[in-house]
Design an enzyme around this catalytic site. Sequence first.
Site, mmCIF file in Angstrom:
data_model
loop_
_atom_site.group_PDB
_atom_site.id
_atom_site.type_symbol
_atom_site.label_atom_id
_atom_site.label_comp_id
_atom_site.label_asym_id
_atom_site.label_seq_id
_atom_site.Cartn_x
_atom_site.Cartn_y
_atom_site.Cartn_z
ATOM 1 N N ASP A 1 -9.233 1.019 6.067
ATOM 2 C CA ASP A 1 -9.174 2.442 6.410
ATOM 3 C C ASP A 1 -10.596 2.971 6.598
ATOM 4 O O ASP A 1 -11.564 2.316 6.207
ATOM 5 C CB ASP A 1 -8.462 3.229 5.294
ATOM 6 N N ARG B 1 0.806 -1.218 0.000
ATOM 7 C CA ARG B 1 0.000 0.000 0.000
ATOM 8 C C ARG B 1 0.843 1.274 0.000
ATOM 9 O O ARG B 1 0.321 2.360 -0.188
ATOM 10 C CB ARG B 1 -0.988 -0.006 1.175
ATOM 11 N N ARG C 1 7.469 6.745 -5.764
ATOM 12 C CA ARG C 1 7.204 7.807 -6.752
ATOM 13 C C ARG C 1 8.456 8.419 -7.344
ATOM 14 O O ARG C 1 9.330 8.836 -6.595
ATOM 15 C CB ARG C 1 6.481 8.971 -6.061
ATOM 16 N N ARG D 1 -2.639 -6.871 16.640
ATOM 17 C CA ARG D 1 -1.580 -6.057 17.224
ATOM 18 C C ARG D 1 -2.264 -4.966 18.011
ATOM 19 O O ARG D 1 -3.262 -4.386 17.570
ATOM 20 C CB ARG D 1 -0.713 -5.409 16.143
ATOM 21 N N ARG E 1 6.308 5.776 16.178
ATOM 22 C CA ARG E 1 6.195 7.141 15.657
ATOM 23 C C ARG E 1 5.849 8.123 16.765
ATOM 24 O O ARG E 1 5.348 7.738 17.817
ATOM 25 C CB ARG E 1 5.179 7.262 14.516
ATOM 26 N N GLU F 1 3.856 6.300 19.944
ATOM 27 C CA GLU F 1 3.061 5.093 19.697
ATOM 28 C C GLU F 1 3.940 3.859 19.875
ATOM 29 O O GLU F 1 4.908 3.678 19.131
ATOM 30 C CB GLU F 1 2.563 5.186 18.241
ATOM 31 N N TYR G 1 -7.802 -5.074 7.465
ATOM 32 C CA TYR G 1 -7.000 -3.871 7.666
ATOM 33 C C TYR G 1 -7.638 -2.748 6.833
ATOM 34 O O TYR G 1 -7.099 -2.314 5.832
ATOM 35 C CB TYR G 1 -5.585 -4.198 7.198
HETATM 36 P P1 FAD Z 1 -13.844 0.973 15.235
HETATM 37 O O1 FAD Z 1 -13.503 2.382 14.911
HETATM 38 O O2 FAD Z 1 -12.833 0.134 15.941
HETATM 39 O O3 FAD Z 1 -15.202 0.992 16.090
HETATM 40 C C1 FAD Z 1 -15.715 -0.172 16.673
HETATM 41 C C2 FAD Z 1 -16.453 0.238 17.941
HETATM 42 O O4 FAD Z 1 -17.157 -0.917 18.435
HETATM 43 C C3 FAD Z 1 -15.517 0.681 19.060
HETATM 44 O O5 FAD Z 1 -15.867 1.963 19.511
HETATM 45 C C4 FAD Z 1 -15.707 -0.373 20.153
HETATM 46 O O6 FAD Z 1 -15.641 0.163 21.462
HETATM 47 C C5 FAD Z 1 -17.089 -0.903 19.833
HETATM 48 N N1 FAD Z 1 -17.305 -2.269 20.323
HETATM 49 C C6 FAD Z 1 -16.558 -3.369 20.073
HETATM 50 N N2 FAD Z 1 -17.075 -4.435 20.719
HETATM 51 C C7 FAD Z 1 -18.173 -4.004 21.371
HETATM 52 C C8 FAD Z 1 -19.119 -4.634 22.221
HETATM 53 N N3 FAD Z 1 -19.027 -5.932 22.536
HETATM 54 N N4 FAD Z 1 -20.130 -3.895 22.748
HETATM 55 C C9 FAD Z 1 -20.222 -2.557 22.468
HETATM 56 N N5 FAD Z 1 -19.349 -1.906 21.671
HETATM 57 C C10 FAD Z 1 -18.340 -2.628 21.130
HETATM 58 N N6 FAD Z 1 -7.819 4.895 8.852
HETATM 59 C C11 FAD Z 1 -7.738 5.906 7.938
HETATM 60 O O7 FAD Z 1 -8.594 6.012 7.066
HETATM 61 N N7 FAD Z 1 -6.723 6.829 7.992
HETATM 62 C C12 FAD Z 1 -5.743 6.784 8.939
HETATM 63 O O8 FAD Z 1 -4.841 7.629 8.965
HETATM 64 C C13 FAD Z 1 -5.826 5.745 9.919
HETATM 65 N N8 FAD Z 1 -4.888 5.662 10.879
HETATM 66 C C14 FAD Z 1 -5.000 4.694 11.839
HETATM 67 C C15 FAD Z 1 -4.053 4.666 12.842
HETATM 68 C C16 FAD Z 1 -4.138 3.718 13.850
HETATM 69 C C17 FAD Z 1 -3.124 3.716 14.955
HETATM 70 C C18 FAD Z 1 -5.188 2.744 13.818
HETATM 71 C C19 FAD Z 1 -5.284 1.692 14.890
HETATM 72 C C20 FAD Z 1 -6.124 2.761 12.790
HETATM 73 C C21 FAD Z 1 -6.036 3.728 11.788
HETATM 74 N N9 FAD Z 1 -6.979 3.792 10.765
HETATM 75 C C22 FAD Z 1 -6.887 4.797 9.833
HETATM 76 C C23 FAD Z 1 -8.060 2.791 10.636
HETATM 77 C C24 FAD Z 1 -9.372 3.255 11.289
HETATM 78 O O9 FAD Z 1 -9.179 3.425 12.677
HETATM 79 C C25 FAD Z 1 -10.435 2.185 11.014
HETATM 80 O O10 FAD Z 1 -10.605 2.001 9.636
HETATM 81 C C26 FAD Z 1 -11.808 2.528 11.587
HETATM 82 O O11 FAD Z 1 -11.757 3.009 12.891
HETATM 83 C C27 FAD Z 1 -12.662 1.275 11.573
HETATM 84 O O12 FAD Z 1 -13.976 1.597 11.908
HETATM 85 P P2 FAD Z 1 -14.947 0.516 12.548
HETATM 86 O O13 FAD Z 1 -16.247 1.209 12.744
HETATM 87 O O14 FAD Z 1 -14.895 -0.740 11.782
HETATM 88 O O15 FAD Z 1 -14.260 0.142 13.949
HETATM 89 N N1 UDP Z 2 6.172 1.057 6.882
HETATM 90 C C1 UDP Z 2 7.547 1.046 7.046
HETATM 91 N N2 UDP Z 2 8.188 2.203 7.356
HETATM 92 C C2 UDP Z 2 7.540 3.363 7.532
HETATM 93 C C3 UDP Z 2 6.127 3.381 7.362
HETATM 94 C C4 UDP Z 2 5.469 2.204 7.044
HETATM 95 O O1 UDP Z 2 8.165 0.005 6.923
HETATM 96 O O2 UDP Z 2 8.190 4.380 7.841
HETATM 97 C C5 UDP Z 2 5.497 -0.223 6.572
HETATM 98 C C6 UDP Z 2 5.095 -0.991 7.824
HETATM 99 O O3 UDP Z 2 5.226 -2.364 7.547
HETATM 100 C C7 UDP Z 2 3.650 -0.616 7.987
HETATM 101 C C8 UDP Z 2 3.198 -0.574 6.532
HETATM 102 O O4 UDP Z 2 4.325 -0.010 5.840
HETATM 103 O O5 UDP Z 2 2.952 -1.573 8.751
HETATM 104 C C9 UDP Z 2 1.956 0.271 6.280
HETATM 105 O O6 UDP Z 2 2.190 1.573 6.752
HETATM 106 P P1 UDP Z 2 1.055 2.629 6.962
HETATM 107 O O7 UDP Z 2 1.684 3.908 7.361
HETATM 108 O O8 UDP Z 2 0.186 2.605 5.757
HETATM 109 O O9 UDP Z 2 0.276 1.940 8.166
HETATM 110 P P2 UDP Z 2 -0.630 2.425 9.373
HETATM 111 O O10 UDP Z 2 -0.635 3.920 9.407
HETATM 112 O O11 UDP Z 2 -1.953 1.790 9.130
HETATM 113 O O12 UDP Z 2 0.063 1.840 10.564
#
Ligand code: FAD
Ligand code: UDP
Length: 371
Positions: A352, A172, A176, A249, A280, A302, A350
């Site tokens: 977004d 992903r 470039r 994770r 990060r 993080e 996984y």
């Molecule tokens: P969630 O947002 O996880 O919501 C699920 C909800 O269900 C939670 O609030 C939880 O408490 C609730 N729940 C679970 N079990 C129960 C239960 N038994 N009873 C009641 N409630 C419950 N996406 C992007 O597009 N851009 C980004 O830059 C990006 N960065 C990220 C960085 C990190 C560190 C992480 C972890 C994720 C990132 N994501 C990003 C992904 C994004 O967080 C997810 O795509 C999105 O939150 C998923 O939405 P969801 O509704 O499926 O789940």
């Molecule tokens: N990654 C890496 N170096 C970086 C950033 C990302 O090796 O500086 C790799 C790493 O394996 C990571 C994957 O690229 O899990 C996807 O990165 P992204 O930033 O898209 O992931 P997220 O923000 O969801 O953690």
Amino acid sequence: MSQHYDYLIVGAGPFGATFAHKAHSAGKKVLVIDKRDHVAGNMYTAETEGIQVHVYGAHIFHTPDREVWDYVRQFAEFNHFRLSPLANYRGKLYNLPFNMNTFYQMWGVKTPAEAFARLEEQRKEITGEPRNLEEQAIRLVGRDIYETLIKGYTEKQWGRSCTELPAFIIRRLPVRPTFDNNYFNHPFQGIPVGGYTKLAENMLDGIEVRLRTDYLEDRAALDALVDKIVYTGPIDAFFDYRFGALEYRSLRFETETLDMDNYQGVATVNYTDAETPYTRIIEHKHFEFGAGNPEKTVITREYPREWKAGDEAYYPVNDEKNQALYEQYKTLADKEERVIFGGRLAEYRYYDMDQVIRAALDAAEREKVSS
Ligand code: FAD
Ligand code: UDP
């Protein structure tokens, strides 16, 4: 008699909030519950010193999907933020994603032709289809970049060797031949002004929401209130882990408010060596162009860690073993006629935010609750 609802939505994250909004707009009676004390799921933001803090890690909205982009902008104005992260490898800074700036910093090459020559020479090491993340990374950008910017970061993030991880994780990331530091290729990108929590609250406007309510702890009583259930929690927990637990994770976030205006000059710096324990540091005010108190800044480190029962599950580990286990749960899920499984935890993907919203819009369409 107690209230009756058409839909119980378990989870107020982007999947649950989108489905709830669509069903409510179509005149359905909807109850949303979440076990946390807030809505918005992992995109939740909370204000400190006038800065929107991304409590569960940096969330940048980006999408190629115009319909999703138009949909979310009904609920918030989006700014023009572009993610241009830096990598810090043992004190030296590199631009990400892998682009002409990175190639210049790595090899001193100044033109795309020189960069291609270097990349070609290094890519030759891998012949045939890459079998794992290490081979995929070397195939994409060569061994120098793999060793400096990928190996340490990835092994910390996933707690596994790059030779044991699936290739798709790295696919992903863009490569470039231009001096363009925008991390994403998507045409639409931004951060909601006022934070993601406000966005989720606007989606849920007029809908009954019960916080601190765990579906799995009160299942029979909640099921009795509704016709159908939209479940966005972990799929293995729904089925009481009967085939065993899926691996995730997890992360630990360490957030501090500092007495300074500007800590690192950019929203995200990735620490790509193996020794630094965190992956990060994000500085939240840069998502909003220096918003908030000019004498303060909020940063978050993080730290990745293995998930164990009771932790928040952040990333599914989509290796072969877990994928096979998920398929077993999916077979059970397909037989649950009253339950729609959706989102990152229930589909063990996984995803977004934009993909989750697209999936929820599609689910609403299938349910014929799309107004
Ligand atoms: P969630 O947002 O996880 O919501 C699920 C909800 O269900 C939670 O609030 C939880 O408490 C609730 N729940 C679970 N079990 C129960 C239960 N038994 N009873 C009641 N409630 C419950 N996406 C992007 O597009 N851009 C980004 O830059 C990006 N960065 C990220 C960085 C990190 C560190 C992480 C972890 C994720 C990132 N994501 C990003 C992904 C994004 O967080 C997810 O795509 C999105 O939150 C998923 O939405 P969801 O509704 O499926 O789940
Ligand atoms: N990654 C890496 N170096 C970086 C950033 C990302 O090796 O500086 C790799 C790493 O394996 C990571 C994957 O690229 O899990 C996807 O990165 P992204 O930033 O898209 O992931 P997220 O923000 O969801 O953690």
